[in-house]
Design an enzyme around this catalytic site. Structure first.
Site, short mmCIF file in Angstrom:
data_model
loop_
_atom_site.label_atom_id
_atom_site.label_comp_id
_atom_site.label_asym_id
_atom_site.label_seq_id
_atom_site.Cartn_x
_atom_site.Cartn_y
_atom_site.Cartn_z
N ASP A 189 -1.59 1.06 -5.81
CA ASP A 189 -2.18 -0.25 -6.08
C ASP A 189 -2.74 -0.33 -7.49
OD1 ASP A 189 -3.27 1.51 -4.06
OD2 ASP A 189 -5.15 0.42 -4.20
N GLU A 198 2.53 -0.38 5.62
CA GLU A 198 2.30 0.93 6.25
C GLU A 198 2.39 0.87 7.78
OE1 GLU A 198 -1.38 2.01 4.43
OE2 GLU A 198 -0.37 2.96 2.75
N LYS A 203 1.43 -4.73 8.26
CA LYS A 203 0.06 -4.50 7.83
C LYS A 203 -0.24 -5.33 6.59
CE LYS A 203 -3.01 -0.66 6.52
NZ LYS A 203 -3.02 0.67 5.90
N GLN A 204 0.73 -5.39 5.69
CA GLN A 204 0.49 -6.00 4.38
C GLN A 204 1.80 -6.48 3.80
OE1 GLN A 204 -0.15 -1.67 3.75
NE2 GLN A 204 -0.49 -2.40 1.69
#
Lengths: 670, 670
Positions: free
Chosen positions: B249, B375, B480-481
């Site tokens: 990130d 993830e 999740k994202q």
């Protein structure tokens, strides 16, 4: 001695001072007195008068050699046992210890009987916390012998008191002393005689395989016969490898052999699984699934695998257990077992599959993100082996519930559950690669990159599990052990002959056999598709796994499943025996070197003898009621008269398949 | 105080005996003197004469509170530091400690200056192994103040001697004492003023977001500005979460912001990656790949993830690093960096992709068995984000090698390598579900079972990573994202508007945002597809992640990437800013509540100011040379005169998407 069930050794030893003694030992672990082992030890003076002392010990918490980094080797603890009690008197000593964390209590006791010429010997006993020692000494004239007969009793418990365990072990020791050596040895032989009567395999034309298959059957028997509702571990009780854990190979490789040769032992092993059902139910709940999820590796029912992608995700162990229960019932028609053991196992595992899968938009039932037998792939969609075994599991559950509706109600089987099981089973996805005209081990598998086998051979990188990272292994076409090919054995009725031939041709060059759970299955399918010489090679590899130490780790214990697999390779391979749909069938054919193959199996209480020669097969009912069998495509009833038929020679439709470089069958056998 | 870069607190406290004091503190971690922090502390007697003692300490090896089982929380060691040296004199003390295993040496020193009315105070110093304490005491009349100015210097080294480290820290302390408090504070403000000049964002119509975005930018700046070729960790230096590790990130969320606002800090962060290239080369070799494989989580370059399916297998971190390097060069035209830093990073990561992938029979280049940003999926084939980012990486490598042929030779770039990179890039597989008319996050993804979101909501099971097993999560459609949606942001030129609209419609109901690295990206794509109110909601969630403690773990440290992401949500979301192909473009549009959005960015040495109102956007060149920009589909040159254009309102072609139950954007913002 595979008939007597004892290990005999004779050695002549010359001391640095030039004295020569001859040592004879005979030892056994009793199959009749469950907690007893015994050894008779004789020392003979050969040339000159000799003074001899024999020391007989019980020892624990010994220093262990440094262990390797191989994950298959057992973890080793330093001084794992805490001494709790010691006692000695006469030539008898008893030690009680406890494990540190789990507080399991174990006791060992020994009794030592020395015999010297003219009774002229002195003996003494010493007992310490971690060891006890009886010593006897005498003087021998040439030709005279000094003999020790040592009985050892073991016991353990997670619950009983020190006193109870001490008394139990002391009692067992007293009993065997009363029984005496000779009776113990003759009881051992009688038990093993009975086993061989229903199990012996004769192989003419390949003495090595003949011996190795008997060696394998003996160890399969020995690992199972007195397991008595405890797990049969991957190594039996022969070594510390895999930490004493049991895996799916018990049900998938050992139980088929036991079911056909020692069915009570197969029943006991499945009763052990049944006894862990509550733990499996808890595990399913922890996984947010339903029914029961049996552990990937375990001693008493809890999941002991710390690496879930090749552990928990290998849900096929549940179908393997279900399949073993179905098979046992098919072979024995044991109705009590069907109702009390098989049904709960089948129902709870069927529930697992329904919870783990889903009906896709394509109308098929899918099991995504699981791991099949091949441990060089993981978390794949629609693994064919898993799916087809789950299918059997689901159909078997629906059928058993139909047979025992009242008892099924006690398992809270809802009215619509069997229909849901059938629906899922009938819609089960079986991925097929249209372009390559071959089944896919799992969805997309045949589209992945092919492993660089030449590079691995050159780098001497086998087994890959010790030399390559899983992130590389998992995403490529490289197979540790038979997976689709295993499905084609146990679910062979779901494939055509052409399917099998093409799968053997496609998957053989991808399969490296870094697992011992592969050669036997490859032998079966090689034989079925007409590659008889290759099948013979694989049979030899499976059978000689430990006698030739092919994986260089026999010191960690025997590969029980591979040894059992050598029987499978012979009987299912060259005997062509299958039990699809509860119908026992044969398609015998022999490889060039084999002049005769004989084996017996127990089917529904009867004993059937099969004798195969290059051109003819003879079926004989040795005892029991007449049975219905199939030979090739013909069904017949075997009663008083032997039945003669021609063998079923298969013409291969594909060339003899090649293995990856350096991964040809391991045994130069002819 | 986000302008001054200090934290001020005022508290009035009444003792149990009824005495009242007013405490004022001002503290800072200096951005100009890298090893210095300082605090000024004042105690004022309010109503009555008061005796006051101030104790100023350095303390290590304190008892820590019990940690939770949340894997995102740091592991805690007991007494991790071994005391090595202590010294004290006057009001100054210095401690040196070493870590137990890694033998890192660290030193902390403090200087304390007490000021009391009339200089009337007594002070003393005590130094122990794990603590030092300076105490000053005085008597105050009402309205009088007792003041402490404390300077602290820190230093550490893995190599330097005790004496060298001691002297370094003592020297830094002497320097700041000479500089003095007032100069330290004014230097701090000057540094931050310069940052805000090129970075400030103004939001009219949403004061909460206005404040939160500045808070986020401040912390992004603070985490990065003095990192100086060290990693920027996920939590900056604000807490122990994730053990101080840096992840992808940094490159994917923090560096885009720094590149546009504080480019030197972005360069420094990438130089840190470059400094770890040898370790990444070793890692690639260990993975039997080629080139460089950067770690999933690390402090100084080694892989620190113990769980490879969501660590090492997330190879996309390599493309993220490459992308950040390409972006930095696009924005700055920094040729030295391009040649010396970007080229080695791009070449070695391009080699990784070629080694990790393969050309399939279908003609496409595939990357199998890897893990994308989401993830809640792992080890999937052809993750679109990974593939498209790898594509950028491969093309970027081919281009940079073309720009610097002589220096490329020093990296042993073979003549045929760039062609192989282009071939792989051009053939890159991008799986698409024809039935559902939507891109697949990874191959087969859209055919998997959909997660039971209603059950999870009812069971209060979020975040799922703490409440559901991965064996269940990985094989179902639950995200999740942002993953495909993230690909649609950074590789937006690879998709049509319709692709994006349908993907937002499909993936929004599957995305639970159990990661803080999601809301900002969802804001960007919601805005691009015309769902401006939803974009505003996601912006607020990203911006308030820590100010509102939305994930209940701000105590473990700030979510630096989410805070940086709030800038991305504003500038790429409502500003519509993209930099595809090195071309800076805008499509500004505002949600209902926002009356004005202003931001500045630094593009090729010039500062561009963008001011958006509901109907109009004004581009102004604040300093530097004229620049070429795009507004909507029009290219123009921005020079002396501001350029006025209409905003680019997008009409959505799909209904406003719904989130899983209970997973709507977290902030009641209007």
């Amino acid at each position: 001695d595979l008939r007597a069930g004892v290990l005999r050794r004779v050695v002549e030893w010359e001391s640095p001072a030039g004295q020569v003694v001859r040592v004879r030992s005979t030892r056994l672990v009793s199959l009749t007195q469950r907690s007893i082992m015994a050894i008779r030890y004789e020392v003979e003076a050969v040339h000159a008068p000799t003074r001899v002392v024999i020391q007989s010990e019980l020892v624990t918490n010994e220093d262990l050699p440094t262990t390797s980094k191989d994950p298959r080797v057992a973890a080793a603890l330093e001084a794992p046992l805490v001494p709790e009690y010691q006692h000695g008197s006469g030539n008898r000593a008893l030690l009680v210890h406890q494990t540190k964390a789990s507080q399991l209590r174990m006791s060992a006791a020994m009794d030592n009987e020395f015999v010297a010429p003219n009774g002229d010997f002195g003996s003494q006993l010493e007992v310490q916390q971690d060891w006890a020692r009886a010593s006897g000494g005498t003087a021998l004239e040439p030709g005279q012998r000094f003999q020790l007969t040592k009985f050892v009793a073991y016991g353990w418990s997670s619950m009983r008191s020190l006193a109870a365990l001490r008394d139990q072990v002391d009692g067992a020791l007293s009993m065997v002393v009363r029984t005496g050596w000779d009776q113990l040895v003759s009881d051992q032989r009688a038990t093993i005689d009975e086993f061989w009567q229903g199990a012996d395999v004769t192989v003419e034309g390949d003495d090595t395989v003949q011996q190795a298959v008997r060696f394998g059957l003996f160890h399969t028997m020995q690992a199972a016969l007195r397991a008595e509702q405890r797990a049969i571990p991957a190594k039996g009780l022969t070594g510390p490898g895999y930490d004493g854990h049991a895996f799916w190979d018990t049900e998938s490789f050992v139980l088929p052999v036991l079911t056909a040769t020692a069915p009570q032992a197969a029943a006991d092993a499945l009763k052990w699984r049944h006894s862990t059902l509550d733990l499996a139910r808890e595990r399913a709940e922890a996984l947010t699934l339903h029914g029961a999820a049996f552990p990937w590796r375990t001693i008493r029912g809890q999941e002991c695998s710390g690496y879930w992608p090749a552990g928990t995700a290998a849900l096929h162990v549940n179908a393997d257990i279900a399949d073993a229960a179905i098979r046992y019932v098919d072979w024995t028609a044991d109705h009590d077992f069907d109702r009390d053991i098989a049904m709960p196992l089948l129902v709870e595992t069927a529930r697992l599959w329904v919870a783990a899968g889903h009906h896709g938009d394509d109308g098929a039932f899918h099991l995504d993100g699981l791991t099949g037998p091949d441990e060089y792939s993981a978390l794949a969609d629609d693994n064919v082996y898993t799916n087809l075994m789950a299918r059997r599991n689901l159909l078997g559950a629906a059928e058993v519930v139909g047979r025992w509706p009242r008892e099924a109600a006690r398992l809270d089987v809802a009215a619509d559950e069997p229909a849901a099981w059938r629906t899922a089973a009938e819609a089960m996805a079986v991925p097929y690669d249209e372009r390559r005209q071959v089944h896919q081990q799992s969805r997309n598998f045949t589209e992945h990159q092919v492993w660089d086998f030449a590079a691995s051979a050159e780098a001497n990188a086998y087994p890959l599990l010790l030399n390559a990272p899983y992130v590389d292994i998992y995403r490529k076409q490289v197979i540790k052990q038979a997976d689709l090919i295993l499905a084609m054995h146990w679910c062979g009725d779901q494939f055509t002959f052409d399917d099998k031939a093409r799968a053997v041709a496609y998957y053989e060059p991808l399969t490296v056999r870094d697992s011992s759970l592969s050669a036997c299955t490859q032998a079966v399918l090689a034989a079925e598709t007409g590659h008889l010489e290759l099948a013979h090679d694989y049979l030899a590899e499976a059978a000689l796994m430990d006698l030739s130490d092919l994986e260089h780790n026999t010191r960690d214990g025997l590969h029980i499943a591979s040894l059992a697999g050598s029987w499978i390779a012979l009987v299912a391979g060259f005997g062509g025996m299958r039990d699809h749909g509860g119908q026992l069938s044969f398609r015998p054919q022999l490889p060039t070197a084999m002049t005769r193959l004989g084996f017996a199996i127990r089917w529904r209480g009867s004993t059937v003898q099969v004798a195969v020669t290059p051109d003819e097969v003879v079926y004989t009912l040795r005892d029991g009621d007449p049975v219905e069998l199939r030979h090739g495509d013909e069904t017949f009833t075997l009663a008083g008269e032997p039945v003669h038929r021609q063998t079923c020679r298969v013409e291969p439709i594909t060339p003899t398949p090649q293995q990856p470089p350096g991964r040809e069958p391991a045994v130069p056998r002819r």
